[in-house]
Design a protein around this motif. Structure first.
Motif, PDB file in Angstrom:
ATOM      1  N   PRO A 106       0.524 -11.683   2.187  1.00 48.24           N
ATOM      2  CA  PRO A 106       1.037 -11.223   0.719  1.00 48.24           C
ATOM      3  C   PRO A 106       1.232 -10.342   0.521  1.00 48.24           C
ATOM      4  CG  PRO A 106      -0.951 -13.282   0.966  1.00 48.24           C
ATOM      5  CD  PRO A 106      -0.308 -12.516   2.545  1.00 48.24           C
ATOM      6  N   LEU A 107       1.657  -9.633  -0.280  1.00 42.41           N
ATOM      7  CA  LEU A 107       2.177  -8.485  -0.896  1.00 42.41           C
ATOM      8  C   LEU A 107       1.812  -7.397  -1.441  1.00 42.41           C
ATOM      9  CD1 LEU A 107       6.630  -9.204  -0.656  1.00 42.41           C
ATOM     10  CD2 LEU A 107       5.016  -8.588   1.477  1.00 42.41           C
ATOM     11  N   THR A 108       0.890  -8.064  -2.393  1.00 46.80           N
ATOM     12  CA  THR A 108       0.158  -7.447  -3.653  1.00 46.80           C
ATOM     13  C   THR A 108      -0.765  -7.460  -3.089  1.00 46.80           C
ATOM     14  OG1 THR A 108       0.580  -8.691  -4.751  1.00 46.80           O
ATOM     15  CG2 THR A 108       2.470  -7.393  -5.041  1.00 46.80           C
ATOM     16  N   SER A 109      -2.132  -6.923  -4.443  1.00 48.04           N
ATOM     17  CA  SER A 109      -3.505  -7.079  -3.703  1.00 48.04           C
ATOM     18  C   SER A 109      -3.791  -8.272  -4.815  1.00 48.04           C
ATOM     19  CB  SER A 109      -3.819  -5.490  -4.557  1.00 48.04           C
ATOM     20  OG  SER A 109      -4.415  -4.543  -3.823  1.00 48.04           O
ATOM     21  N   ALA A 110      -2.760  -8.428  -5.787  1.00 46.91           N
ATOM     22  CA  ALA A 110      -3.167  -9.233  -6.720  1.00 46.91           C
ATOM     23  C   ALA A 110      -3.165 -10.722  -6.205  1.00 46.91           C
ATOM     24  CB  ALA A 110      -1.891  -9.351  -8.313  1.00 46.91           C
ATOM     25  N   ALA A 111      -1.728 -11.107  -5.402  1.00 43.83           N
ATOM     26  CA  ALA A 111      -1.817 -12.113  -4.244  1.00 43.83           C
ATOM     27  C   ALA A 111      -2.914 -12.114  -3.929  1.00 43.83           C
ATOM     28  CB  ALA A 111      -0.526 -11.894  -3.865  1.00 43.83           C
ATOM     29  N   THR A 138      -2.632   4.797   6.112  1.00 51.96           N
ATOM     30  CA  THR A 138      -1.463   3.475   5.620  1.00 51.96           C
ATOM     31  C   THR A 138      -1.463   2.721   6.759  1.00 51.96           C
ATOM     32  OG1 THR A 138       0.293   4.610   5.983  1.00 51.96           O
ATOM     33  CG2 THR A 138      -0.215   4.773   3.826  1.00 51.96           C
ATOM     34  N   HIS A 139      -2.631   2.958   7.939  1.00 49.74           N
ATOM     35  CA  HIS A 139      -2.551   2.371   9.168  1.00 49.74           C
ATOM     36  C   HIS A 139      -3.812   1.928   9.744  1.00 49.74           C
ATOM     37  CE1 HIS A 139       1.127   3.205   8.975  1.00 49.74           C
ATOM     38  NE2 HIS A 139       1.570   2.171  10.233  1.00 49.74           N
ATOM     39  N   ASP A 140      -4.958   1.827   8.631  1.00 48.98           N
ATOM     40  CA  ASP A 140      -6.080   1.524   9.242  1.00 48.98           C
ATOM     41  C   ASP A 140      -6.456  -0.210   8.900  1.00 48.98           C
ATOM     42  OD1 ASP A 140      -8.771   2.192   8.883  1.00 48.98           O
ATOM     43  OD2 ASP A 140      -9.860   2.634   6.523  1.00 48.98           O
ATOM     44  N   PHE A 141      -7.420  -0.316   9.713  1.00 47.12           N
ATOM     45  CA  PHE A 141      -8.174  -2.278   9.567  1.00 47.12           C
ATOM     46  C   PHE A 141      -8.770  -1.892   8.245  1.00 47.12           C
ATOM     47  CE2 PHE A 141      -6.085  -0.937  13.591  1.00 47.12           C
ATOM     48  CZ  PHE A 141      -5.295  -2.663  13.220  1.00 47.12           C
ATOM     49  N   PRO A 142      -8.609  -1.918   7.096  1.00 49.58           N
ATOM     50  CA  PRO A 142      -9.833  -1.866   6.298  1.00 49.58           C
ATOM     51  C   PRO A 142     -10.641  -2.926   6.105  1.00 49.58           C
ATOM     52  CG  PRO A 142      -8.193  -2.375   5.317  1.00 49.58           C
ATOM     53  CD  PRO A 142      -7.959  -2.841   6.699  1.00 49.58           C
ATOM     54  N   ARG A 143     -11.925  -2.235   5.249  1.00 48.00           N
ATOM     55  CA  ARG A 143     -13.258  -3.545   4.916  1.00 48.00           C
ATOM     56  C   ARG A 143     -12.501  -4.120   4.129  1.00 48.00           C
ATOM     57  NH1 ARG A 143     -17.162  -3.115   1.093  1.00 48.00           N
ATOM     58  NH2 ARG A 143     -15.111  -3.703  -0.431  1.00 48.00           N
ATOM     59  N   PRO A 166       4.103   0.892   8.413  1.00 46.35           N
ATOM     60  CA  PRO A 166       2.686   0.150   7.954  1.00 46.35           C
ATOM     61  C   PRO A 166       2.599  -1.208   6.768  1.00 46.35           C
ATOM     62  CG  PRO A 166       5.221   1.548   5.416  1.00 46.35           C
ATOM     63  CD  PRO A 166       4.864   1.210   7.062  1.00 46.35           C
ATOM     64  N   ARG A 167       3.390  -1.547   6.902  1.00 43.29           N
ATOM     65  CA  ARG A 167       3.081  -3.069   6.678  1.00 43.29           C
ATOM     66  C   ARG A 167       2.649  -3.900   8.050  1.00 43.29           C
ATOM     67  NH1 ARG A 167       8.370  -2.968   5.428  1.00 43.29           N
ATOM     68  NH2 ARG A 167       8.604  -2.107   2.851  1.00 43.29           N
ATOM     69  N   LEU A 168       1.556  -4.153   8.138  1.00 42.52           N
ATOM     70  CA  LEU A 168       0.765  -3.918   9.964  1.00 42.52           C
ATOM     71  C   LEU A 168       1.953  -5.167   9.947  1.00 42.52           C
ATOM     72  CD1 LEU A 168      -2.986  -2.817   8.916  1.00 42.52           C
ATOM     73  CD2 LEU A 168      -0.517  -1.335   9.507  1.00 42.52           C
ATOM     74  N   GLY A 169       1.266  -4.975  11.166  1.00 41.56           N
ATOM     75  CA  GLY A 169       2.224  -6.199  11.602  1.00 41.56           C
ATOM     76  C   GLY A 169       4.225  -7.202  11.425  1.00 41.56           C
ATOM     77  N   GLY A 170       4.259  -6.302  11.374  1.00 48.71           N
ATOM     78  CA  GLY A 170       4.907  -6.505  10.322  1.00 48.71           C
ATOM     79  C   GLY A 170       6.302  -6.225  11.142  1.00 48.71           C
ATOM     80  N   GLU A 194       1.101  -2.657  -2.403  1.00 53.67           N
ATOM     81  CA  GLU A 194       2.909  -3.206  -3.063  1.00 53.67           C
ATOM     82  C   GLU A 194       4.035  -3.335  -2.019  1.00 53.67           C
ATOM     83  OE1 GLU A 194       3.166  -4.544  -5.908  1.00 53.67           O
ATOM     84  OE2 GLU A 194       0.939  -3.932  -6.924  1.00 53.67           O
ATOM     85  N   ASP A 195       3.595  -3.965  -1.881  1.00 51.99           N
ATOM     86  CA  ASP A 195       5.627  -4.812  -1.188  1.00 51.99           C
ATOM     87  C   ASP A 195       5.008  -4.505   0.026  1.00 51.99           C
ATOM     88  OD1 ASP A 195       7.660  -5.041   0.137  1.00 51.99           O
ATOM     89  OD2 ASP A 195       8.471  -2.952  -0.469  1.00 51.99           O
ATOM     90  N   GLY A 196       3.028  -5.070   0.305  1.00 51.67           N
ATOM     91  CA  GLY A 196       2.630  -4.983   1.846  1.00 51.67           C
ATOM     92  C   GLY A 196       2.055  -3.443   2.475  1.00 51.67           C
ATOM     93  N   MET A 197       1.818  -2.898   1.362  1.00 53.56           N
ATOM     94  CA  MET A 197       1.870  -1.422   2.208  1.00 53.56           C
ATOM     95  C   MET A 197       0.853  -0.781   1.272  1.00 53.56           C
ATOM     96  SD  MET A 197       5.546   0.371   2.821  1.00 53.56           S
ATOM     97  CE  MET A 197       6.373   0.231   0.978  1.00 53.56           C
ATOM     98  N   PRO A 198      -0.315  -0.417   2.154  1.00 51.01           N
ATOM     99  CA  PRO A 198      -1.395   0.827   1.100  1.00 51.01           C
ATOM    100  C   PRO A 198      -0.379   1.515   0.117  1.00 51.01           C
ATOM    101  CG  PRO A 198      -1.724   0.984   3.391  1.00 51.01           C
ATOM    102  CD  PRO A 198      -0.017   0.127   3.442  1.00 51.01           C
TER     103      PRO A 198
END
Length: 749
Positions: free
Chosen positions: A320-325, A463-468, A263-267, A676-680
């Motif tokens: 970056p792992l979080t939305s804030a980052a 969790t594996h979407d390529f989002p907007r 779920p961390r795409l490309g991880g 969070e932690d790179g995951m949706p």
């Protein structure tokens, strides 16, 4: 009356304008049409008159190659062919046809060019022609960019007219009666003595004839199907639950599968233990695949349950792992080094804003989040690898890319790969990707010989979407004597084009106009007006989402413009009309004002918001009315007016316009994909909220037909919805919200 010859003259001719753009193609190469793909594997007793018409003893089949994602694409394409072929509604079947360069999209690429939709210069026309050339030369069989109707309008009518002419010629050859004395109606050639020759009986002879090089097309006044309310071809099946989507397919000997990837795409993957999953009831095989593992079982439920038993250690996220980052990285991208485009730069923005009294300088920062596609039908595909042949049944908007991707994964020649496109339960751009198909092909390689139905769980899909992509905007502006005087908007966002094309092994060249789409090309004559795009470094892989860059930029542009208008003390509609320099857009603004009775006093606690966005060449204006109740904001009504050039099906057009508004409102209110932690963090619909029926406002629509340039409406209704709602909330409450989703700041009832 249009003719094939006139349409052909619109072909791109190599000239100074094209050479300046760095594109040179031979006229002969461009005008040479791809081979008719229906001739390959043509069933016995069937005859094809061109790539869009096949006739056999059982009847007529019309090829509708643009994907149907629920937007009615099959119906409108069929109507374009049927109108000129002269067959009655429902007197034919439809099929999407095979992947083929013959079904290229010559319109979709124009959106990638820095050409304003309002521009009508020689260079603008040449650039649009060049985009069409590239679409044909590359054989881009793509459904997207609200381009289906615009691209098909001439081509499919000509296909129907050419086929009809061939059938008339066959009847003349068979009867000795001149074509001039023959007529057609409802799938028959009519002879002067009253006899009727069915198209099915004439198809074999017609198929041996050379297609006509010049055919007359019906004037709109003689249309029997187009421009009239149509009963969509799929409406009964979808209303009765009998429509067969890709996820519904059943085949003899079929096995079922699902996949789990990081779920961390490309991880990547650190460790997999499939022992427990392999021992689970019904499991046939556990298969390592790129980035994860697949489970094949004797039914889908057992595959899902076994997948839960997999023990997997996932690798870290390469972003970056979080939305804030991620927002911090976007905010840090407002630099000259990250500047990607500045296609709008009029007047002296910098000098004007520096001269403004700091107390009168209006500044704001806006944000829009990642958004999931979240189609109701999760990603799925049925694949069978047998005797060197690979068959794929799936819903896709990019069938030729699917073939290329499957060839790369399987090692099988493209000629031996057969894609059978299915109707789709939504997409909103998600099926412009082929990652799920590649996974299914990997499973087929590991378990050949039988059909494998691979279905993602809803959690895998979310969790594996390529989002907007997310975006941050920084805006500055000033007013003078009650008018908007200066407007400076910078938008920082990741590149959709680079991310999406990169997954297909294609380079992204030039600036990504999606970063500023729906902002840089708005038809307003502000004395000092600048829009700049900044490309944020790659983070989460992103993709096209319904209305692409304009989906967020409508909010960024129109809310800040509304702030400036309010600061000037002007009326939002009157000031936009004063600024608007494009007559079709002015008519749209006037129409939505009339539709909503703009200026009518509203009760205390109610507010009315206006927004306008020109996207995909379509000017759209929307008004939203809200009431601030003690429990929260209630949306009362929404009004939408759009200039579409020509209405082909008023019923479906209204549905598309209304659907665009509601889709836009829903995501403006609630839509957000956080990390969070790179995951949706949103894994299913319980955490990815949408508009509820009781919250849905009445939507009133009006379609204008004044320009004659036919356009698509599937996406343009989305961008103005969010700013119209935010501006309405401000009008009702005085609260200016600069961040989506709006639920972070207000409650909705």
């Amino acid at each position: 009356m249009a003719t094939l010859a006139r349409i052909a003259r619109r072909s791109f001719l190599v000239g100074a304008g094209a050479l300046a753009a760095g594109l040179a193609v031979g006229t002969y190469v461009y005008k040479r049409d791809p081979a008719n793909p229906l001739l390959k594997d043509l069933p016995e007793g069937a005859h094809t008159l061109n790539p869009y018409v096949r006739i056999d003893a059982a009847g007529i089949t019309l090829i509708t190659p643009r994907a149907d994602l629920g937007q009615g694409a099959y119906s409108v394409q069929a109507a374009l062919i049927a109108e000129e072929l002269d067959v009655a509604w429902g007197q034919f079947q439809v099929e999407p046809g095979p992947p083929s360069a013959a079904y290229y999209n010559g319109t979709v690429m124009a959106e990638a060019f820095p050409i304003a939709a309002t521009a009508d210069t020689f260079m603008a026309r040449t650039g649009r022609d060049a985009a069409g050339v590239m679409g044909k030369m590359l054989g881009l069989q793509i459904t997207g960019g609200s381009s289906t109707v615009a691209d098909a309008f001439d081509r499919l009518r000509v296909a129907g007219a050419v086929a009809r002419q061939m059938l008339l010629a066959a009847a003349a050859e068979q009867t000795g009666i001149p074509v001039s004395q023959l007529k057609t109606a409802e799938g028959h050639v009519l002879l002067p003595d009253g006899r009727r020759l069915a198209y099915t009986a004439l198809a074999a002879a017609a198929g041996r004839l050379k297609p006509a090089s010049d055919v007359a097309l019906k004037p709109a006044g003689e249309w029997k199907l187009l421009g009239k309310p149509m009963k969509r071809l799929d409406i009964v099946a979808k209303s009765t639950g009998t429509a067969t989507y890709g996820i519904d397919l059943r085949m003899p000997g079929m096995v079922h599968a699902t996949v789990c990837t990081n779920p961390r795409l490309g991880g990547g993957v650190l460790r997999i233990n499939g022992t427990k999953a392999s021992a689970a009831k019904g499991v046939v095989k556990v298969v390592p695949i790129s980035g994860g593992v697949g489970v094949i079982a004797n039914n889908t439920w057992r595959a899902f349950q076994a997948a839960k038993l997999l023990e997997i250690d996932w690798g870290p996220a390469p972003y970056p792992l979080t939305s804030a980052a991620m927002f911090e990285q976007a905010s840090a991208s407002f630099t000259e080094e990250r500047r990607n485009s500045r296609a709008k730069d009029e007047g002296d923005v910098e000098g004007t804003l520096k001269a403004v009294d700091p107390a009168r300088l209006l500044q704001a920062e806006y944000r829009v989040p990642y958004l999931a596609h979240a189609p109701l039908e999760p990603m799925n595909a049925v694949v069978q690898l047998k005797d060197g042949r690979l068959d794929i049944w799936t819903g896709t908007q990019i069938p030729r890319f699917v073939v290329a991707g499957a060839a790369a994964v399987s090692g099988i020649a493209e000629d031996n790969i057969h894609v059978h496109v299915q109707i789709m339960g939504g997409s909103f751009g998600r099926r412009l990707e082929d990652d799920y198909v590649r996974q299914a092909v990997e499973l087929a390689k590991a378990y050949p010989g039988v059909p494998i139905k691979m279905t993602w769980t809803r959690e895998e899909d979310m969790t594996h979407d390529f989002p907007r992509p997310l975006a941050v905007a920084r805006a500055r502006g000033a007013v003078n004597q009650g008018q908007v005087h200066a407007f400076d908007l910078g938008i920082a966002a990741p590149s959709v084009n680079a991310s999406q094309l990169g997954r297909q092994g294609q380079p992204a060249m030039g600036p990504d106009m999606a970063i500023v789409a729906g902002a840089w090309d708005q038809p307003f004559s502000i004395p000092h007006y600048r829009v700049t795009g900044y490309r944020v470094p790659e983070m989460v892989p992103v993709s096209s989402w319904r209305s692409v860059g304009a989906s967020g930029n409508g909010f960024l542009h129109e809310c800040f413009l509304d702030e400036l208008i309010h600061s000037a003390g002007a009326d939002p509609l009157a000031e936009r009309l004063r600024l608007c320099s494009h007559e079709p857009s002015r008519r749209v603004l006037k129409a939505v004002g009339e539709l909503s009775d703009w200026g009518r006093p509203l009760p205390k606690g109610s507010g009315r918001g206006l927004a306008f966005t020109l996207s995909f060449g379509v000017p759209v204006a929307e008004v939203v009315e809200v009431t601030a109740t003690p429990s929260g904001i209630r949306i009362d009504k929404a009004f939408i007016a759009a200039e579409v050039g020509q209405v082909l099906d008023p019923v479906n057009l209204e549905a598309q316009m209304s659907g665009g508004v509601l889709w836009g409102l829903s995501h403006a209110m609630f839509g957000e994909l956080t990390y969070e932690d790179g995951m949706p963090q949103q894994t299913n619909f319980h955490t990815y909220q949408s508009l509820r029926l009781y919250q849905t406002p009445q939507v009133v629509t009006r379609a204008l037909q004044t320009t004659g340039r036919i356009k698509g409406i599937g996406e343009p209704g989305v961008p103005p919805a969010a700013p119209a709602l935010a501006n309405a909330i401000f009008a009702a409450t005085g609260q200016r919200i600069r961040e989506l989703p709006l639920r972070k700041h207000v409650e909705f009832v």
